[in-house]
Design a protein around this motif. Structure first.
Motif, PDB file in Angstrom:
ATOM      1  N   UNK A 110       0.959  -1.238   0.111  1.00  0.00           N
ATOM      2  CA  UNK A 110       0.031   0.051  -0.015  1.00  0.00           C
ATOM      3  C   UNK A 110       0.694   1.224   0.095  1.00  0.00           C
ATOM      4  N   UNK A 111       2.231   1.148   0.376  1.00  0.00           N
ATOM      5  CA  UNK A 111       2.759   2.555   0.566  1.00  0.00           C
ATOM      6  C   UNK A 111       3.294   2.814  -0.786  1.00  0.00           C
ATOM      7  N   UNK A 112       3.186   1.706  -1.952  1.00  0.00           N
ATOM      8  CA  UNK A 112       3.501   2.301  -3.167  1.00  0.00           C
ATOM      9  C   UNK A 112       2.248   2.602  -4.134  1.00  0.00           C
ATOM     10  N   UNK A 113       1.277   2.563  -3.359  1.00  0.00           N
ATOM     11  CA  UNK A 113      -0.141   2.947  -4.023  1.00  0.00           C
ATOM     12  C   UNK A 113      -0.119   4.054  -4.880  1.00  0.00           C
ATOM     13  N   UNK A 114       0.450   5.124  -4.171  1.00  0.00           N
ATOM     14  CA  UNK A 114       0.600   6.535  -4.873  1.00  0.00           C
ATOM     15  C   UNK A 114       1.286   6.337  -6.392  1.00  0.00           C
ATOM     16  N   UNK A 115       2.147   5.323  -6.429  1.00  0.00           N
ATOM     17  CA  UNK A 115       2.837   5.017  -7.837  1.00  0.00           C
ATOM     18  C   UNK A 115       1.991   4.552  -8.937  1.00  0.00           C
ATOM     19  N   UNK A 116       1.001   3.898  -8.706  1.00  0.00           N
ATOM     20  CA  UNK A 116       0.197   3.505  -9.621  1.00  0.00           C
ATOM     21  C   UNK A 116      -0.971   4.045  -9.920  1.00  0.00           C
ATOM     22  N   UNK A 117      -1.302   5.053  -8.816  1.00  0.00           N
ATOM     23  CA  UNK A 117      -2.617   5.646  -9.051  1.00  0.00           C
ATOM     24  C   UNK A 117      -2.484   6.973  -9.583  1.00  0.00           C
ATOM     25  N   UNK A 118      -0.983   7.346 -10.286  1.00  0.00           N
ATOM     26  CA  UNK A 118      -0.921   8.501 -10.981  1.00  0.00           C
ATOM     27  C   UNK A 118      -1.227   9.547 -10.572  1.00  0.00           C
TER      28      UNK A 118
END
Lengths: 121, 121
Positions: free
Chosen positions: A84-92
């Motif tokens: 979830x920490x990386x979510x921002x990276x796929x949520x553009x």
DNA sequence: GAGTTAATTAACTAATTAGTTAAATAAACG
DNA sequence: CGTTTATTTAACTAATTAGTTAATTAACTC
């Protein structure tokens, strides 16, 4: 295996083991029934179960000569937390420098300058 | 490696590789800088990067003699999707048979049975 | 007790992984 | 051009993994 996140990821890296977890999501069951869908010997399944148990992804009871397996989801929660920490990276989201640069790169095809992007730590 | 989910999980099963991803979350950087925190040779890091690249978790550009690495989060989205299916199992909803049985087991039969003291988050 | 069913352990093999050092490639620098 | 810097490839080794078949343990059934 050093840490418990590594053990969990490693356990999940095998499609047979993920299929076993998917089956256990439907409910507790025996080793024999778990083995049935696979073209694989019982000992092979037994080993997969051991890997899953070691990662804390299943627990095993005893009921007569059966050893019913049960899904234990706690480690999956940790995986979810990690990813979830990386979510921002796929949520553009376009508010980060990275995405800004990515956008620049997409619009200006030939950047001539050698931008010194190397930072000291 | 058969499927792409397996490749991703396998790539994430190593703490060095997860640390590399964490570093890349801070921004694109070179192989040398990525290698610095680790007591490990450059070729070892190079191999880890190859595993990550193979799983689609990073991409590599070229800028003079550097090959800057960039985080690619798409496979992580797939992981998040996979694990999310199991969310109900760690969120302790008591509307399922499984949890009903679990509750029975915790309260009823054996006084000195282990308490199953799992917490909600 | 003998046999049956369920599952594990033992012993082995083949393939993969994670690391090493030494050599090779590629681009920049003087 | 030759040197330096950045990175990869080659060749090797040790450990781990995923599977096998054969033997063993454990509990139930007759």
């Amino acid at each position: 295996m050093p840490d418990h996140l590594s053990a969990t990821f490693a356990a999940l890296a095998d499609p047979t083991r993920r299929a076993i977890l998917a089956r256990l999501a439907l409910g507790e069951t025996s080793v024999t029934e778990l083995a049935e869908p696979f073209e694989m010997s019982m000992p092979a399944i037994s080993k997969h179960l051991k890997v899953l148990e070691h990662a804390g992804l299943i627990s095993r009871g005893r009921e007569a000569q059966w050893r019913p397996c049960r899904l234990e989801a706690a480690p999956l929660k940790d995986i979810a937390g990690w990813v979830d920490y990386y979510r921002r990276f796929w949520e553009e989201s376009f508010d980060r420098l990275d995405d800004y640069l990515r956008k620049l790169q997409a619009t200006a095809p030939k950047p001539q300058e050698k931008k010194n992007a190397r930072k000291h730590r």
